[in-house]
Scaffold this motif. Structure first.
Motif, mmCIF file in Angstrom:
data_model
loop_
_atom_site.group_PDB
_atom_site.id
_atom_site.type_symbol
_atom_site.label_atom_id
_atom_site.label_comp_id
_atom_site.label_asym_id
_atom_site.label_seq_id
_atom_site.Cartn_x
_atom_site.Cartn_y
_atom_site.Cartn_z
ATOM 1 N N THR A 17 5.159 -4.381 6.333
ATOM 2 C CA THR A 17 4.601 -3.189 6.968
ATOM 3 C C THR A 17 4.967 -1.968 6.143
ATOM 4 O O THR A 17 6.047 -1.931 5.552
ATOM 5 C CB THR A 17 5.102 -3.038 8.426
ATOM 6 N N GLY A 18 4.054 -1.019 6.065
ATOM 7 C CA GLY A 18 4.310 0.182 5.279
ATOM 8 C C GLY A 18 3.021 0.699 4.674
ATOM 9 O O GLY A 18 1.954 0.525 5.265
ATOM 10 N N VAL A 19 3.127 1.287 3.501
ATOM 11 C CA VAL A 19 1.942 1.877 2.872
ATOM 12 C C VAL A 19 1.010 0.788 2.364
ATOM 13 O O VAL A 19 1.454 -0.218 1.814
ATOM 14 C CB VAL A 19 2.365 2.806 1.714
ATOM 15 N N ILE A 20 -0.274 0.996 2.575
ATOM 16 C CA ILE A 20 -1.304 0.068 2.115
ATOM 17 C C ILE A 20 -1.671 0.409 0.675
ATOM 18 O O ILE A 20 -1.791 1.584 0.318
ATOM 19 C CB ILE A 20 -2.558 0.196 3.001
ATOM 20 N N GLY A 21 -1.857 -0.631 -0.145
ATOM 21 C CA GLY A 21 -2.451 -0.408 -1.460
ATOM 22 C C GLY A 21 -1.483 -0.017 -2.555
ATOM 23 O O GLY A 21 -1.883 0.546 -3.557
ATOM 24 N N LYS A 25 8.257 -0.551 4.460
ATOM 25 C CA LYS A 25 8.025 0.422 3.369
ATOM 26 C C LYS A 25 6.799 0.095 2.522
ATOM 27 O O LYS A 25 6.232 0.974 1.876
ATOM 28 C CB LYS A 25 9.269 0.541 2.459
ATOM 29 N N ASN A 26 6.357 -1.158 2.502
ATOM 30 C CA ASN A 26 5.201 -1.544 1.702
ATOM 31 C C ASN A 26 4.456 -2.644 2.452
ATOM 32 O O ASN A 26 5.050 -3.668 2.800
ATOM 33 C CB ASN A 26 5.652 -2.034 0.322
ATOM 34 N N ALA A 27 3.148 -2.434 2.728
ATOM 35 C CA ALA A 27 2.381 -3.373 3.550
ATOM 36 C C ALA A 27 1.874 -4.579 2.771
ATOM 37 O O ALA A 27 1.355 -5.520 3.354
ATOM 38 C CB ALA A 27 1.191 -2.656 4.188
ATOM 39 N N ASN A 28 2.035 -4.549 1.441
ATOM 40 C CA ASN A 28 1.500 -5.615 0.590
ATOM 41 C C ASN A 28 0.069 -5.970 0.991
ATOM 42 O O ASN A 28 -0.258 -7.141 1.227
ATOM 43 C CB ASN A 28 2.407 -6.848 0.622
ATOM 44 N N THR A 29 -0.755 -4.949 1.055
ATOM 45 C CA THR A 29 -2.145 -5.093 1.504
ATOM 46 C C THR A 29 -3.060 -4.383 0.516
ATOM 47 O O THR A 29 -2.699 -3.322 -0.003
ATOM 48 C CB THR A 29 -2.282 -4.474 2.905
ATOM 49 N N CYS A 30 -4.223 -4.974 0.239
ATOM 50 C CA CYS A 30 -5.177 -4.419 -0.737
ATOM 51 C C CYS A 30 -4.599 -4.391 -2.142
ATOM 52 O O CYS A 30 -4.921 -3.495 -2.946
ATOM 53 C CB CYS A 30 -5.631 -3.009 -0.359
#
Lengths: 411, 411
Positions: A120-124, A84-89
């Protein structure tokens, strides 16, 4: 690869001895029935190999996992993963990824450097840590040898089915097992890495040889997969080997290493096919085999070019034997070969038909072609007729649903 | 590029002095109202430059055109072009392409080596020559200075609109004109070449300088366009310069050459945008500008990577400000730069909004973003902040209609 004495078994990542897992909904995903947090745990410490995305944008979990494996000298004992959340950017991404490691390590009584962390999931979008903090005790307490299903559920995003595969085989009289789970199903065009995949084994093998085997097999499995041409920021594939099968440690190349590679290929290849089949919006799996290439790299590039072509993918969706698009995609492959020797056939379980010989069209029955293309697994066989190397690549058709799913993924 | 004294004019390929054209339906296309055969003719011989597809599979017309221009020492006087059939991957392709040249050359009383021949349509179906043979006299007889519209109509395939553009400018006191027409709208991801494009000019310029100008401008216009990532087998862009503007022959670099390049850029860039806007199934045009790159090549690669991303294209279709997909696409660009300096904004005629600073997300109004994305021309501005080079790339959104059109293109 010769597949000798491989038996498919149930149990996914929990199939090998000494591995437990669990998954639950911690609230990152508002749908309570959908797991969004998973764990894999090994009773014993594991030799570990991993490959990561080559995207310059790297998810914070990638950076933290790399650091951990460096600090622990490639020893791992647990995976924590959320969807649900990519923890990216995110500016605080690494801090949050480290918190995830610490939280699960404390519950499992292991050093935090032995944790592999993935998201994994939404970026940013900032990762809320409280839902994880509030559920990590429950997550750890619930681990079991049957937890593979809950864990595989936890890493699903737009996947429509869970992806698990496991095989049993023998090494010097000992029963060995490799199991894996994988996440699809969009932003998939792995480049020396993969989407999220976790593989467990009870084989006793040195970390350096494990890494060598993984590099070799990833090249001809995951890296030959394309759903949409987009290489993800959070791709990671790790293999954890805890040695509980008690085989003689594989510390050099030889027949034991070869058997292990065959088994690893079987698991990764089958997971790759599952990812292709469940590609976002896909209605058909496409496998392209390139035979007769001068080098393995040429064979890989040609096969991958075919399964990556948007136009060909649409034609397969429309069940249209538009082989010109196959030849077009072969033609723009960035590799050296002669195009006017190339034969192309299309095939499914109901039959096979030659559509192109020596780079030119041949007459064929459109009716038979249509029947072949009505199946849900389509095989394209390309013969370059200029060498002995072979490779396969996997993909899926491009459909209305792909557009629908990705027109508004964030909501 | 500085645009000085460029005036947009009507007339397409017939805008420059001495050019006539025509188009009609000869029966390749069963829809009688759809032109499928076109001609462009210059009263005077033309210095000619051309670029072709880099696909290994090359349409027979490409091969014949190259031969002709070699034999004629880069002198051309006419173009004959058909749609509905690409005359590619056919055993008798070159023979048919040569017949097309001979047929029109005889009608126009020019040597057949002065004919540029092009075909677009389905790959791998034998081109019926009789419809062309039966209509070539009528085609040639009907050429006129107003025939540009019929000719532009003749090269349309899945295009929904005709694509023409022309500009007037001055060179040493003489009025000069460049006009062009182009065909879209799928299998578009030009590589050192383009889809079918014909450009005419009355400027007097040496063929070698004309080729140099074309190479330079194609790199930053057509080669920065992607509709679907598929590089066609029949891409061709040729420029015919007949010298009737009576300017002092451009035979070396200098201010006249620069002015000519600016005008050529304006024509090709505007045709490129038209192709993007009318990409198969497209509802929105996307332009990505990459600023602050260390080299032009890096700027081009970054901008092109963004407009080529299937996931980002779907998000634009869904009017979803999913900037993480922009950063992901920047990240997998095959070029060297630092990702953590990158800023990204999205823009349309109603406003502009910063969505990412130094590689991390910033807070922004989703409402404002939504309003911006509701427009039909969307601009993405990427600033790498590590140099002074800039480039633009063009593409379109990925929609249900793209899948629909290509699910059954042949029928």
């Amino acid at each position: 690869m010769n597949m000798f004495n491989l038996t498919k078994v149930e149990g996914g990542v929990c199939a090998p001895a000494g591995f437990k897992a669990n998954g639950l909904n911690c609230g990152l995903n508002p749908v309570k029935e959908k797991n969004d947090l998973g764990v894999i745990f090994s009773e014993e410490e594991c030799q570990t190999a991993a490959v990561y995305t080559q995207n310059k944008v790297k998810g914070a979990p990638i950076i933290v996992t790399k650091e951990n494996l460096k600090k622990s000298n490639n020893i791992s004992q647990a995976v924590i993963v959320n969807s649900k959340n990519a923890n990216t950017c995110n500016a605080d991404g690494e801090e949050k990824a480290q918190m995830m490691c610490k939280l699960i390590a404390d519950e499992l009584n292991i050093p935090k450097e032995r944790v592999i962390v993935a998201s994994t999931g939404v970026i940013g979008q900032i990762l809320p840590i409280d839902p994880i903090k509030d559920h990590v005790a429950e997550l750890a307490k619930g681990i079991s040898e049957k937890g593979n299903i809950e864990a595989a559920h936890a890493i699903m995003t737009t996947d429509t089915v869970k992806k698990e595969y496991a095989v049993k085989f023998e090494l010097d009289g000992k029963v060995c097992t490799i199991g894996g789970m994988a996440k699809g199903s969009g932003m998939i065009h792995p480049n020396m890495a993969t989407t999220l995949n976790f593989v467990t084994t009870d084989v006793d093998i040195d970390a350096s040889l494990l890494q060598e085997a993984l590099n070799k097999i990833v090249k001809i499995t995951y890296n030959c997969l394309s759903v949409d041409g987009d290489t993800s920021t959070n791709d990671m594939l790790c293999v954890m080997a805890n040695g509980l099968a008690k085989n003689k440690t594989i510390s050099q190349k030889g027949s034991d290493y070869d058997i292990f590679c065959d088994a690893l290929y079987d698991v990764l290849m089958n997971l790759t096919k599952m990812l292709a089949k469940d590609g976002e919006g896909a209605s058909k799996m496409i496998e392209c085999t390139c035979n007769g290439a001068q080098t393995l790299d040429i064979a890989i590039k040609v096969a991958k070019s075919v399964v990556s072509s948007s136009l060909f993918k649409c034609a397969i969706f429309g069940e249209d034997a538009n082989w010109g698009r196959i030849l077009c995609a072969i033609g723009y492959t960035d590799a050296e070969f002669e195009i006017d020797k190339v034969d192309v056939s299309i095939k499914s379980k109901v039959g096979e038909i030659l559509v192109c010989k020596n780079g030119s069209g041949v007459e064929f029955s459109e009716e038979k072609a249509k029947t072949i293309l009505e199946e849900d697994e389509i095989y394209v066989i390309v013969d370059l007729k200029q060498g002995n190397e072979q490779a396969k690549a996997w993909g899926c058709d491009l459909t209305y649903d792909y557009v629908k799913i990705n027109g508004d993924y964030r909501s």
